[in-house]
Design a protein around this motif. Structure first.
Motif, mmCIF file in Angstrom:
data_model
loop_
_atom_site.group_PDB
_atom_site.id
_atom_site.type_symbol
_atom_site.label_atom_id
_atom_site.label_comp_id
_atom_site.label_asym_id
_atom_site.label_seq_id
_atom_site.Cartn_x
_atom_site.Cartn_y
_atom_site.Cartn_z
ATOM 1 N N ASN A 1 0.836 -1.210 0.000
ATOM 2 C CA ASN A 1 0.000 0.000 0.000
ATOM 3 C C ASN A 1 0.867 1.255 0.000
ATOM 4 O O ASN A 1 0.577 2.220 -0.710
ATOM 5 N N ILE A 2 1.934 1.230 0.781
ATOM 6 C CA ILE A 2 2.856 2.368 0.814
ATOM 7 C C ILE A 2 3.505 2.563 -0.552
ATOM 8 O O ILE A 2 3.640 3.690 -1.025
ATOM 9 N N LEU A 3 3.905 1.466 -1.181
ATOM 10 C CA LEU A 3 4.516 1.577 -2.510
ATOM 11 C C LEU A 3 3.565 2.249 -3.500
ATOM 12 O O LEU A 3 3.966 3.108 -4.288
ATOM 13 N N THR B 1 10.512 9.990 3.940
ATOM 14 C CA THR B 1 9.750 10.153 5.184
ATOM 15 C C THR B 1 8.734 9.028 5.344
ATOM 16 O O THR B 1 8.594 8.442 6.423
ATOM 17 N N THR B 2 8.041 8.688 4.264
ATOM 18 C CA THR B 2 7.037 7.627 4.302
ATOM 19 C C THR B 2 7.675 6.288 4.653
ATOM 20 O O THR B 2 7.182 5.551 5.520
ATOM 21 N N VAL B 3 8.775 5.965 3.989
ATOM 22 C CA VAL B 3 9.472 4.698 4.249
ATOM 23 C C VAL B 3 10.034 4.681 5.671
ATOM 24 O O VAL B 3 9.910 3.683 6.389
ATOM 25 N N GLN C 1 4.006 6.555 -4.987
ATOM 26 C CA GLN C 1 4.498 6.674 -6.359
ATOM 27 C C GLN C 1 4.623 8.115 -6.835
ATOM 28 O O GLN C 1 5.564 8.455 -7.540
ATOM 29 N N ASP C 2 3.703 8.959 -6.456
ATOM 30 C CA ASP C 2 3.716 10.345 -6.937
ATOM 31 C C ASP C 2 4.361 11.311 -5.949
ATOM 32 O O ASP C 2 4.316 12.517 -6.163
ATOM 33 N N GLN C 3 4.960 10.800 -4.901
ATOM 34 C CA GLN C 3 5.595 11.660 -3.910
ATOM 35 C C GLN C 3 6.987 12.085 -4.372
ATOM 36 O O GLN C 3 7.621 11.408 -5.179
#
Length: 97
Positions: free
Chosen positions: A56-58, A71-73, A62-64
């Protein structure tokens, strides 16, 4: 640390490593159901749930921008309990004490 908790740490470390590698190959098109199923079979339901969260994070990242992706990872991996190798390895391999 008990053997059971040590085993869990090792499983989560392997899961984290597998997920990190998947980020590097996200554009290759990993087969999500196969990865999730394999992790569930090997490490249990929680590992499968973490893999689903990773996929879901991947998708969401994608557009970040690169900074937002980092930061998300980082936020995802901060959910894992960290145990330093210097603590874990001697418990797994007695000759390293």
């Amino acid at each position: 640390m008990t053997f059971r908790s040590l085993k869990q740490v090792c499983h989560y470390t392997l899961l984290a490593s597998a997920l990190a590698v998947s980020l590097l190959h996200a554009d290759v098109g990993l087969n999500e159901p196969t990865v999730v199923s394999s992790l569930e079979h090997t490490y249990g339901e929680r590992a499968g749930l973490r893999a689903k969260a990773w996929f879901n994070i991947l998708r969401d990242a994608q557009d970040q921008s690169a900074k937002e992706k980092l930061t998300t990872v980082n936020n995802f991996f901060n959910l894992f309990r960290f145990v330093d190798d210097i603590t874990v390895i001697p418990q797994l391999i007695p000759e390293f004490k």
